[in-house]
Enzyme design. Sequence first.
Site, mmCIF file in Angstrom:
data_model
loop_
_atom_site.group_PDB
_atom_site.id
_atom_site.type_symbol
_atom_site.label_atom_id
_atom_site.label_comp_id
_atom_site.label_asym_id
_atom_site.label_seq_id
_atom_site.Cartn_x
_atom_site.Cartn_y
_atom_site.Cartn_z
ATOM 1 N N CYS A 68 -2.527 34.045 8.743
ATOM 2 C CA CYS A 68 -2.334 34.741 10.022
ATOM 3 C C CYS A 68 -2.035 33.768 11.156
ATOM 4 C CB CYS A 68 -3.573 35.565 10.316
ATOM 5 S SG CYS A 68 -3.881 36.707 8.978
ATOM 6 N N GLU A 128 0.848 -1.212 0.000
ATOM 7 C CA GLU A 128 0.000 0.000 0.000
ATOM 8 C C GLU A 128 0.875 1.249 0.000
ATOM 9 O OE1 GLU A 128 -2.147 -0.308 3.707
ATOM 10 O OE2 GLU A 128 -3.202 -2.115 3.101
ATOM 11 N N GLY A 145 2.202 4.976 -0.751
ATOM 12 C CA GLY A 145 1.657 6.278 -1.118
ATOM 13 C C GLY A 145 2.792 7.230 -1.462
HETATM 14 N N1 LLP Z 1 -1.552 2.170 4.367
HETATM 15 C C1 LLP Z 1 -2.086 2.704 5.466
HETATM 16 C C2 LLP Z 1 -3.024 1.910 6.252
HETATM 17 C C3 LLP Z 1 -1.733 4.001 5.869
HETATM 18 O O1 LLP Z 1 -2.249 4.515 6.976
HETATM 19 C C4 LLP Z 1 -0.821 4.755 5.099
HETATM 20 C C5 LLP Z 1 -0.428 6.116 5.474
HETATM 21 C C6 LLP Z 1 -0.305 4.157 3.920
HETATM 22 C C7 LLP Z 1 -0.684 2.870 3.601
HETATM 23 C C8 LLP Z 1 0.653 4.871 3.018
HETATM 24 O O2 LLP Z 1 1.855 5.179 3.642
HETATM 25 P P1 LLP Z 1 3.054 5.811 2.782
HETATM 26 O O3 LLP Z 1 3.513 4.790 1.780
HETATM 27 O O4 LLP Z 1 2.527 7.022 2.098
HETATM 28 O O5 LLP Z 1 4.075 6.153 3.790
HETATM 29 N N2 LLP Z 1 0.609 13.030 6.384
HETATM 30 C C9 LLP Z 1 1.827 12.359 6.774
HETATM 31 C C10 LLP Z 1 1.809 10.902 6.392
HETATM 32 C C11 LLP Z 1 0.624 10.151 6.953
HETATM 33 C C12 LLP Z 1 0.590 8.698 6.544
HETATM 34 C C13 LLP Z 1 -0.704 8.071 6.915
HETATM 35 N N3 LLP Z 1 -0.872 6.716 6.515
HETATM 36 C C14 LLP Z 1 3.013 13.104 6.180
HETATM 37 O O6 LLP Z 1 2.811 14.114 5.508
HETATM 38 O O7 LLP Z 1 4.160 12.728 6.403
#
Ligand code: LLP
Length: 445
Positions: free
Chosen positions: A367, A288, A290
């Site tokens: 702000c 998964e 991202g």
């Molecule tokens: N699967 C699940 C269940 C997740 O909760 C997440 C991310 C992913 C996959 C994907 O993770 P990745 O490959 O993107 O690391 N807003 C934060 C990151 C929050 C991630 C939340 N969950 C930031 O800007 O660093």
Amino acid sequence: MTADASLHLPGHPHVHRDADGHLRVEGLRVEQLAERFGTPLYAYSRAAIVESVRAYRRALAGRDHLVCYAMKANSNLALLQLLAAEGCGFDIVSGGELERVLAAGGDPGRVVFSGVGKTEAEMARALEVGVLCFNVESESEIERLAEVAARTGRVARVSVRVNPDVDAGTHPYISTGLKSNKFGIAHDRALEVYRRAAALPSLQVVGIDCHIGSQITDISPYLDALDRVLDLVEALEREGIRIPHLDVGGGLGITYRDEAPPAADALVAALIGHLERRGHAHRTLMFEPGRSIVGNAGLLLTRAVVLKGPAHDTGNVDPQAKNFCIVDAAMNDLMRPAMYGAWMGIVEAGPTAGLPPATWDVVGPVCESGDWLGRDRVLAVKPGSLLAVLSAGAYAMSMASNYNTRGRAAEVLVDGDRAWLIRERETPLDLFRGEHLLEPGALGG
Ligand code: LLP
């Protein structure tokens, strides 16, 4: 545009500075993009996105696998469409994300539904369109999902998200695999939960899932988590509960500054090696990711609006005073610095000859003192200069808000020397379209 390899930006395979000092995404100068589409503007490289998916898929070739792009990182419909065409499924965490998959022409049969607080309406919709699997995150969710499925005459495919209690070594806000986090079902409860799921006729156990955090730059926490998960799989199969797929989550980090995360194919190869050693290589392997798909494919382009401080105001000789470069992007466009203290690279978009560099805090016009994009950055800028915030493809636009009644930025996808507008800039009217004035009689007085 002679692209000297040394002028490529760290981590950004399709962003480089050409011999004349102009920053380009693929073949296009970002200055041209800003002229044509305005600022703030998100610009993504199509090639960078496609290549990052292919790195996962290359390493998985010849095995049953599914890469479910975690669309919370960036859920623009055109990017989802592109990723679906690359063979991706999707990891979703809300009914809204499911509707995006459908609107982009994605296959609901390749969707995994994660999230700790799925509502019954979201469950019913996901069952109706036939998602591949629900990643169940609590004991009560098992019961509610079974009820919703039974009520609607359907069978819900489930996988338990196990919290393996391993430390991913990342920022506390984005670490998810510890006992103290709200995510998943504790490792020592998982067996019992699976027994219960296997006994409910409206549920079908299809796999096991775990996701330990985000921006992980080391392979070892993945291997530790996998070991914990495989222990469970073995125990479950001894009891006759089959676990066809293993979903190892997302979380692979990217280079923002000087991090050196493993390449996606190296991570996949290490996991497959471990599965082979333990005799589990026959299972369908799911990911998964991202951030590692879109993070370094995107830039946020923003223009300096106002400069203040001794570097600009000749009368200001206060040695303690800071220099502020106030740009037209803000925390509402890019939350990561304000929310996590995240460091994002910021570079000049064009040649800077003749401009003296100085140390600036790059801030937005919102702000709040927390409204900053970068602190103490050495940059050569003047009012009107265009800057690019790097690594802004993930968790940037998707976390944007309308605070201060600021419309969200436009987004473009660059493909060679062409650019496609994939999201229009929001207008003030877009922002208050759903609001209602009180009728005169309701004003009282
Ligand atoms: N699967 C699940 C269940 C997740 O909760 C997440 C991310 C992913 C996959 C994907 O993770 P990745 O490959 O993107 O690391 N807003 C934060 C990151 C929050 C991630 C939340 N969950 C930031 O800007 O660093």
